[in-house]
Design an enzyme around this catalytic site. Structure first.
Site, mmCIF file in Angstrom:
data_model
loop_
_atom_site.group_PDB
_atom_site.id
_atom_site.type_symbol
_atom_site.label_atom_id
_atom_site.label_comp_id
_atom_site.label_asym_id
_atom_site.label_seq_id
_atom_site.Cartn_x
_atom_site.Cartn_y
_atom_site.Cartn_z
ATOM 1 N N HIS A 223 0.853 -1.195 0.000
ATOM 2 C CA HIS A 223 0.000 0.000 0.000
ATOM 3 C C HIS A 223 0.884 1.239 0.000
ATOM 4 C CE1 HIS A 223 1.115 -0.480 4.263
ATOM 5 N NE2 HIS A 223 0.953 0.836 4.365
ATOM 6 N N ASP A 225 0.821 5.190 1.847
ATOM 7 C CA ASP A 225 0.144 5.804 2.994
ATOM 8 C C ASP A 225 -0.690 7.013 2.562
ATOM 9 O OD1 ASP A 225 1.280 3.920 4.655
ATOM 10 O OD2 ASP A 225 2.788 5.274 5.512
ATOM 11 N N HIS A 280 4.827 0.110 -0.052
ATOM 12 C CA HIS A 280 5.541 -0.739 0.897
ATOM 13 C C HIS A 280 4.645 -1.842 1.430
ATOM 14 C CE1 HIS A 280 3.763 2.688 3.030
ATOM 15 N NE2 HIS A 280 3.693 1.950 4.128
ATOM 16 N N ARG A 289 7.070 -8.949 15.801
ATOM 17 C CA ARG A 289 7.639 -7.643 15.446
ATOM 18 C C ARG A 289 6.612 -6.552 15.743
ATOM 19 N NH1 ARG A 289 7.334 -4.345 10.800
ATOM 20 N NH2 ARG A 289 9.173 -3.032 10.551
#
Ligand code: J5X
Ligand code: AKG
Ligand code: FE2
Length: 343
Positions: A223, A225, A280, A289
């Site tokens: 996607h 941002d 990204h 994580r």
């Protein structure tokens, strides 16, 4: 609360769009198998990543603009955010995601409501498969939702998040001024930068639980941002990849103490497509994580119009529209939003 609160408000959250009880799942359920899409170009992972820039470097401004054009993402040191505060955010978020799933569900994001609360990424309905992810979004005051999680013990969490948000706001605005100046926009004349009224600010706590079959799962699907810029704190565990033409998916290797700065859709439109809105994704990992993303966008009624000049082109590549209108188009067309408004 700003235009970002309206993001993806009409995407239909089905009953299955809630996080799994990841701790109790030992094999990857079919609902979470993305095959090897998350591995489609392993060669790219070895390419050199985006630049690391020291904000204290006398040449920092030039390096930042260069990175905006070539990558749309860079890592930053010398940013002035105290290490202690970054660590406190990490430990408060760990405390949150360590809660039993029933407890976290008390703060579930409500469909059609603001973006605040616990849940899967709001972009989930655009995909057939579910992401290996749980998130907690803070917009406006963090108190109401935090009280649901810790009825008698929410103050520490809230103070840390509010303090972090205010430190990131100052840094973000410093970076925005640098980038606006390169577009020949005088920051002094930008009302929302001076008054902070109506800004859209969101703080997203991301958790990618330990995954039993990481190469077939997806942490966050590709996607861009919906922001002007996004400031990201990664933990020690790597997982963020950015798409670079010619190289494929490239890992953004975490650097101790550095923060990652992403350009979002609004700087791409403002720069007439010259600055990259970086595509990204996050791959799933064998160990848990965490990451923290701070999204900053202008007020909903701010008109985003491509800057025209010799450097940025004399012909507008995108239509002029308000932040609110673009958020609506993104919610409907997602990854195609920029091509929908292309001239
Ligand atoms: C402040 C924002 C930015 C949002 C929408 C709104 C609230 C939640 C944010 C995220 C966070 C997770 C990835 C993303 C893609 C998602 O699914 O929700 C982001 C999205 C965007 O950048 O578009
Ligand atoms: O987890 C990461 O490193 C990135 C998360 C992200 O892309 C987002 O929250 O928008
Ligand atoms: Fe993102």
């Amino acid at each position: 609360m700003g235009a970002l609160a309206e993001s993806y408000k009409d995407t239909l959250l089905e009953p299955q769009h809630i996080p799994l009880d990841y701790g109790s799942v030992h094999t990857l359920p079919d609902s979470h198998v993305w095959l090897d899409e998350s591995n489609e170009s392993p060669s790219g992972v070895h390419s050199t990543g985006p630049p690391l820039i020291d904000l204290a470097d006398p040449d920092a401004e030039r390096l930042i603009i260069q990175a905006c054009e070539t990558w749309g993402v860079f890592q930053l040191i010398g940013h002035g955010i105290p290490t202690k505060l970054m660590e406190a955010v990490q430990s408060e978020a760990e405390k949150l995601f360590d809660l039993p799933v029933d407890q976290k569900m008390k703060a579930l994001r409500s469909p059609g409501g603001s973006q605040s609360g616990y849940g899967l990424p709001p972009i989930s309905p655009f995909f057939e498969k579910l992401m290996w992810h749980e998130g907690y979004h803070i917009m406006g005051s963090p108190i109401d939702h935090a009280k649901l999680l810790w009825p008698n013990d929410y103050q520490g969490f809230c103070d840390t998040m509010v303090h972090y948000r205010s430190q990131l706001k100052a840094l973000t605005e410093q970076l925005i001024c640098i980038i606006l100046k390169s577009l020949n926009i005088n920051p002094e004349e930008v009302a929302w930068l001076k008054e902070s009224q109506g800004l859209s600010i969101g703080l997203q706590l991301n958790c990618y639980p330990a995954c039993p079959d990481p190469t077939r799962a997806m942490g966050i699907a590709p996607h861009t941002d919906t922001s002007l810029i996004t400031i990201l704190q990664q933990s020690k565990v790597s997982g963020l990849q950015v798409f670079k033409d010619g190289a494929g998916w490239v890992l953004v290797q975490p650097v101790l103490g550095a923060i990652t700065v992403n350009l979002g859709d609004f700087f791409h439109i403002l720069s007439n497509g010259v600055f990259t809105t970086v595509r990204h994704r996050v791959v799933a990992t064998q160990v848990r994580r965490l990451s923290f993303a701070y999204f900053y966008a202008p007020p909903g009624d701010f008109i985003v119009s491509p800057v025209l000049s010799k450097d940025f082109g004399e012909v507008p590549r995108y239509q002029t529209l308000s932040v609110k209108e673009f958020v609506g188009i993104k919610g409907k067309h997602f990854e195609k939003a920029l091509s929908v408004i292309q001239n």
